[in-house]
Write a protein that holds these residues in place. Structure first.
Motif, PDB file in Angstrom:
ATOM      1  N   TYR A 181       8.489  59.900 -47.989  1.00 30.97           N
ATOM      2  CA  TYR A 181       9.256  59.336 -48.862  1.00 30.97           C
ATOM      3  C   TYR A 181       9.753  57.874 -48.707  1.00 30.97           C
ATOM      4  N   ASP A 182       9.784  57.021 -49.683  1.00 32.62           N
ATOM      5  CA  ASP A 182      10.606  55.909 -49.616  1.00 32.62           C
ATOM      6  C   ASP A 182      11.553  55.948 -50.517  1.00 32.62           C
ATOM      7  N   PHE A 183      12.547  54.854 -50.324  1.00 31.38           N
ATOM      8  CA  PHE A 183      13.681  54.773 -51.208  1.00 31.38           C
ATOM      9  C   PHE A 183      14.599  56.120 -51.138  1.00 31.38           C
ATOM     10  N   PHE A 184      14.493  56.785 -50.127  1.00 34.20           N
ATOM     11  CA  PHE A 184      15.472  58.058 -49.825  1.00 34.20           C
ATOM     12  C   PHE A 184      14.988  59.008 -50.548  1.00 34.20           C
ATOM     13  N   GLY A 185      13.815  59.150 -51.042  1.00 27.69           N
ATOM     14  CA  GLY A 185      13.278  60.327 -51.557  1.00 27.69           C
ATOM     15  C   GLY A 185      13.628  60.510 -52.802  1.00 27.69           C
ATOM     16  N   PRO A 186      13.609  61.880 -53.561  1.00 32.55           N
ATOM     17  CA  PRO A 186      14.047  62.047 -54.744  1.00 32.55           C
ATOM     18  C   PRO A 186      15.478  61.797 -55.063  1.00 32.55           C
ATOM     19  N   PRO A 187      16.392  61.902 -54.329  1.00 30.86           N
ATOM     20  CA  PRO A 187      17.741  61.411 -54.715  1.00 30.86           C
ATOM     21  C   PRO A 187      17.845  59.964 -54.826  1.00 30.86           C
ATOM     22  N   GLY A 188      17.223  59.311 -54.085  1.00 31.70           N
ATOM     23  CA  GLY A 188      17.023  57.604 -54.311  1.00 31.70           C
ATOM     24  C   GLY A 188      16.306  57.367 -55.429  1.00 31.70           C
ATOM     25  N   ALA A 189      15.265  57.883 -55.742  1.00 31.72           N
ATOM     26  CA  ALA A 189      14.570  57.552 -56.962  1.00 31.72           C
ATOM     27  C   ALA A 189      15.332  57.898 -58.146  1.00 31.72           C
ATOM     28  N   PHE A 190      16.091  59.126 -58.252  1.00 30.75           N
ATOM     29  CA  PHE A 190      16.748  59.527 -59.520  1.00 30.75           C
ATOM     30  C   PHE A 190      18.019  58.224 -59.422  1.00 30.75           C
ATOM     31  N   LEU A 191      18.700  58.045 -58.356  1.00 31.25           N
ATOM     32  CA  LEU A 191      19.764  57.176 -58.441  1.00 31.25           C
ATOM     33  C   LEU A 191      19.438  55.844 -58.969  1.00 31.25           C
ATOM     34  N   ILE A 192      18.244  55.141 -58.403  1.00 32.46           N
ATOM     35  CA  ILE A 192      17.698  54.106 -59.031  1.00 32.46           C
ATOM     36  C   ILE A 192      17.360  53.936 -60.183  1.00 32.46           C
ATOM     37  N   SER A 193      16.822  55.068 -60.850  1.00 32.96           N
ATOM     38  CA  SER A 193      16.332  55.132 -62.306  1.00 32.96           C
ATOM     39  C   SER A 193      17.436  55.305 -63.080  1.00 32.96           C
ATOM     40  N   ALA A 194      18.659  56.114 -62.807  1.00 32.84           N
ATOM     41  CA  ALA A 194      19.649  56.177 -63.599  1.00 32.84           C
ATOM     42  C   ALA A 194      20.618  54.900 -63.647  1.00 32.84           C
ATOM     43  N   THR A 195      20.471  53.980 -62.580  1.00 38.87           N
ATOM     44  CA  THR A 195      21.369  52.782 -62.446  1.00 38.87           C
ATOM     45  C   THR A 195      20.668  51.569 -62.803  1.00 38.87           C
ATOM     46  N   VAL A 196      19.343  51.432 -62.811  1.00 40.85           N
ATOM     47  CA  VAL A 196      18.837  50.165 -63.186  1.00 40.85           C
ATOM     48  C   VAL A 196      19.145  49.686 -64.626  1.00 40.85           C
ATOM     49  N   PRO A 197      18.630  50.488 -65.768  1.00 46.07           N
ATOM     50  CA  PRO A 197      19.295  50.102 -66.933  1.00 46.07           C
ATOM     51  C   PRO A 197      20.718  49.775 -67.166  1.00 46.07           C
ATOM     52  N   PRO A 198      21.484  50.697 -66.670  1.00 43.24           N
ATOM     53  CA  PRO A 198      22.937  50.162 -66.945  1.00 43.24           C
ATOM     54  C   PRO A 198      23.343  48.835 -66.285  1.00 43.24           C
ATOM     55  N   ILE A 199      22.816  48.620 -65.132  1.00 41.36           N
ATOM     56  CA  ILE A 199      23.016  47.211 -64.481  1.00 41.36           C
ATOM     57  C   ILE A 199      22.514  46.058 -65.521  1.00 41.36           C
ATOM     58  N   ILE A 200      21.368  46.217 -66.219  1.00 42.29           N
ATOM     59  CA  ILE A 200      21.001  45.183 -66.962  1.00 42.29           C
ATOM     60  C   ILE A 200      22.015  44.997 -68.132  1.00 42.29           C
ATOM     61  N   TYR A 201      22.244  46.130 -68.685  1.00 44.88           N
ATOM     62  CA  TYR A 201      23.281  46.123 -69.716  1.00 44.88           C
ATOM     63  C   TYR A 201      24.756  45.513 -69.064  1.00 44.88           C
ATOM     64  N   ALA A 202      25.076  45.810 -67.898  1.00 47.80           N
ATOM     65  CA  ALA A 202      26.298  45.416 -67.479  1.00 47.80           C
ATOM     66  C   ALA A 202      26.406  43.846 -67.019  1.00 47.80           C
ATOM     67  N   LEU A 203      25.106  43.463 -66.846  1.00 52.38           N
ATOM     68  CA  LEU A 203      25.083  42.043 -66.622  1.00 52.38           C
ATOM     69  C   LEU A 203      25.046  40.999 -67.915  1.00 52.38           C
ATOM     70  N   TYR A 204      24.833  41.786 -68.933  1.00 55.17           N
ATOM     71  CA  TYR A 204      25.016  41.113 -70.399  1.00 55.17           C
ATOM     72  C   TYR A 204      26.565  40.958 -70.713  1.00 55.17           C
ATOM     73  N   PHE A 205      27.251  42.502 -70.674  1.00 50.87           N
ATOM     74  CA  PHE A 205      28.532  42.671 -71.109  1.00 50.87           C
ATOM     75  C   PHE A 205      29.598  42.137 -70.149  1.00 50.87           C
ATOM     76  N   GLY A 206      29.319  42.043 -68.822  1.00 47.66           N
ATOM     77  CA  GLY A 206      30.073  41.411 -67.935  1.00 47.66           C
ATOM     78  C   GLY A 206      29.929  39.804 -67.846  1.00 47.66           C
ATOM     79  N   CYS A 207      29.023  39.145 -68.665  1.00 43.59           N
ATOM     80  CA  CYS A 207      29.020  37.826 -68.386  1.00 43.59           C
ATOM     81  C   CYS A 207      28.305  37.283 -69.924  1.00 43.59           C
ATOM     82  N   SER A 208      29.609  37.388 -70.816  1.00 42.46           N
ATOM     83  CA  SER A 208      28.834  37.231 -72.209  1.00 42.46           C
ATOM     84  C   SER A 208      30.214  36.376 -73.073  1.00 42.46           C
ATOM     85  N   GLU A 209      29.849  35.753 -73.776  1.00 40.61           N
ATOM     86  CA  GLU A 209      30.584  35.103 -74.636  1.00 40.61           C
ATOM     87  C   GLU A 209      31.245  36.111 -75.625  1.00 40.61           C
TER      88      GLU A 209
END
Length: 441
Positions: free
Chosen positions: A20-48
Motif C-alpha cells: 500500500y501507499d498513503f498508509f493503505g485504506p485508512p490513509g486513502a479514506f482520510l485523504i478522500s474525506a478531507t480534500v474537498p473540505p480543504i478546498i471549501y475551507a480555503l475559500y471560506f477561510g480566505c474570502s471577502e
C-alpha cells in the motif's frame, strides 16, 4: 492504434497489489474525506464574504461559527449553484469537443505490459488558444464585468468540479472490472476504498480517448487560467479598469499564466510522468486534476481580487528575482538531465556507472541535490505567494502543500530507484546526500 486490452485479468497480466501507499485504506479514506473540505475551507477561510483572510475572530468564535454553519441546511444548500454546474459541464464538454475536432499529432506513450502502446493526441495548447480567443473577444466586447461571474459563483464551480471528480472515479472503478482491462500495478489490492482512491484501471477511456491523459492538464489547467482571468477582471471592475489593476495582480497573473502555457505547450512531457505511466485513474487523480489544481492554485489571484496589494518597484524586483532564480534552476537542471540522456554533455558533468549499464549524474545541479528541478519548482511557487505580501499566511498554502507533495514524490522515487539500482543507489546517495534542499534535506 495499439490496443489497451489484455487477454484477461489474470495474475500474470494484472498481479494483485501487495504493498500500500498513503498508509493503505485508512490513509486513502482520510485523504478522500478531507480534500474537498480543504478546498471549501480555503475559500471560506480566505474570502471577502466571510470577513477577510482569515476572518478576524478568535479561534473559539470561529469554531462556533463553523459548527453553526455545518448544522444549518441553508448553508449546505448554498454550496450548490445550478447555473455554475451547467457552465462547468459545458466547459468540460467544450474541452472534449476541442480534443476531438482540433488537429493534432499522435504520439506513442510508454510500452504497456501487453506489448502495445497507447497513442495520445497532442492539441492541448490549441484548445487553450481557442479558449483564450473566445474569452478575449467576450471581454473586448463587453468589458471586464463580463467575466466577474467566476468570482461570484466560485463555490458553485467548486461543487461542480468535486462532484465530477467523484463521478469519474466511481465510473472508472466499476468499469475496471470488465474483461480485458489493464489494471494499475498499485491499484489492484482488492480493497474497495483504496482501489477507488488510487485508481484500479491504468488507462480508462473510450476508443482513442484516454481519460487520464485528457484530465491531466486540459480541463484543470485551462480552468485555472479562466479563474485567474476572472479574478483579474473582478479587480479591474472594482478599480475602474485594467489600467488601475495592481502590480501584484499582474505579477501573479503573468507567473501563473506562464506556468499554464508552458505545461500545455509541452504536453508530450506528461507521457513520461508517473501519473500516466504507473498510477491508475481514481479519485486521487480525478479530484487533483479537476478540483484541487484550479481552485487551490488560483488562491493568490482570488485573494488579490478583493485585497489590493501594491508592491512598488523594490517589491516587484524581489518577487521577480525569486521567480527568475526558480525558473533558471528548474530549466537548467532539466536541460542537464535531458542532454545527458540524449548522449550530450556540454558541461562535462561527472557521472557514476551502474551495474545496469546506465549512468547517474553526480555533478552540476544534480550533484548539488537529487532533485534540483523540485527546488526550482518550489522557488517559483513561492514567488506567487510573495506577490500577495505578508498580511495573511493562507496565500502561502500552495508552496507549503507543494513542498509536502514533492517530498512524498521524492520518497516514492527513492524507493523505485532503490529497487532498480540496488547497491548502486546506496553509493549514489553517499555521493549526492541532499534530496531537494542542499545541506538541509
Amino acid at each position: 492504434m495499439a490496443s489497451k486490452q489484455g487477454s484477461s485479468q489474470s495474475a500474470p497480466l494484472n498481479p494483485r497489489t501487495t504493498k500500500y501507499d498513503f498508509f493503505g485504506p485508512p490513509g486513502a479514506f482520510l485523504i478522500s474525506a478531507t480534500v474537498p473540505p480543504i478546498i471549501y475551507a480555503l475559500y471560506f477561510g480566505c474570502s471577502e464574504s466571510t470577513g477577510g483572510c482569515p476572518p478576524p475572530m478568535a479561534l473559539a468564535a470561529l469554531k462556533d461559527r463553523v459548527l453553526s454553519a455545518l448544522q444549518d441546511p441553508s448553508w449546505w444548500k448554498s454550496l450548490w449553484d445550478t447555473e455554475a454546474t451547467v457552465m462547468y459541464l459545458g466547459f468540460y464538454a467544450f474541452c472534449v469537443l476541442a480534443w476531438a475536432i482540433l488537429p493534432g499529432d499522435w504520439v506513442n506513450g510508454t510500452l504497456l505490459r501487453t506489448g502495445g502502446n497507447i497513442k495520445y493526441k497532442i492539441n492541448a495548447f490549441s484548445t487553450y488558444l481557442l479558449t483564450m480567443g473566445i474569452v478575449t473577444g467576450l471581454i473586448y466586447r463587453d468589458g471586464p464585468q463580463a467575466f466577474t461571474f467566476i468570482y461570484e459563483k466560485w463555490v458553485g464551480f467548486v461543487t461542480a468540479a468535486v462532484l465530477m471528480s467523484i463521478f469519474q472515479a466511481t465510473v472508472c472503478y466499476l468499469a475496471s472490472f470488465r474483461p480485458g482491462a489493464i489494471l494499475a500495478l498499485g491499484g489492484n489490492s482488492g480493497n474497495i476504498i483504496y482501489d477507488w482512491y488510487i485508481g484500479r484501471e491504468l488507462n480508462p477511456g473510450i476508443g482513442s480517448f484516454d481519460l487520464k491523459a485528457f484530465n491531466e492538464i486540459r480541463p484543470g489547467l485551462i480552468l485555472w487560467a479562466l479563474l485567474d482571468i476572472g479574478m483579474l477582471c473582478e479587480q479591474a471592475v472594482r478599480r475602474g479598469g485594467f489600467s488601475n489593476v495592481t502590480d501584484s495582480m499582474w505579477l501573479v497573473f503573468a507567473f501563473q499564466m506562464w506556468y499554464i502555457v508552458d505545461a500545455l505547450y509541452n504536453e508530450p512531457g506528461i507521457f513520461t510522468m508517473m501519473d500516466i505511466t504507473t498510477d491508475g485513474f481514481g479519485f486521487m487523480l480525478s479530484v487533483g486534476d479537476l478540483a484541487w489544481v484550479p481552485f487551490t492554485y488560483s488562491l493568490q489571484a482570488r485573494y488579490l481580487a478583493f485585497h489590493h496589494v501594491e508592491l512598488g518597484l523594490w517589491g516587484i524586483i524581489g518577487v521577480v528575482a525569486v521567480k527568475a532564480l526558480g525558473y533558471y534552476i528548474f530549466h537548467d537542471a532539466n536541460s542537464e538531465k535531458n542532454n545527458f540522456r540524449n548522449g550530450s554533455n556540454p558541461k562535462n558533468l561527472k557521472s557514476m556507472d551502474t551495474k545496469r549499464g546506465t549512468k547517474l549524474l553526480i555533478s552540476g545541479w544534480w550533484g548539488l541535490c537529487q532533485h534540483p528541478n523540485y527546488l526550482g519548482d518550489l522557488l517559483m511557487a513561492l514567488s506567487w505567494s510573495l506577490a500577495t505580501g505578508f498580511d495573511t499566511p493562507i496565500t502561502y498554502f500552495y508552496p507549503a502543500y507543494f513542498t509536502v507533495l514533492l517530498i512524498h514524490r521524492q520518497m516514492r522515487d527513492d524507493e523505485a530507484c532503490q529497487a532498480k539500482y540496488g547497491d548502486d543507489w546506496k553509493k549514489y546517495k553517499q555521493l549526492v546526500p541532499s534530496k531537494i534542499f542542499p545541506y538541509i534535506y
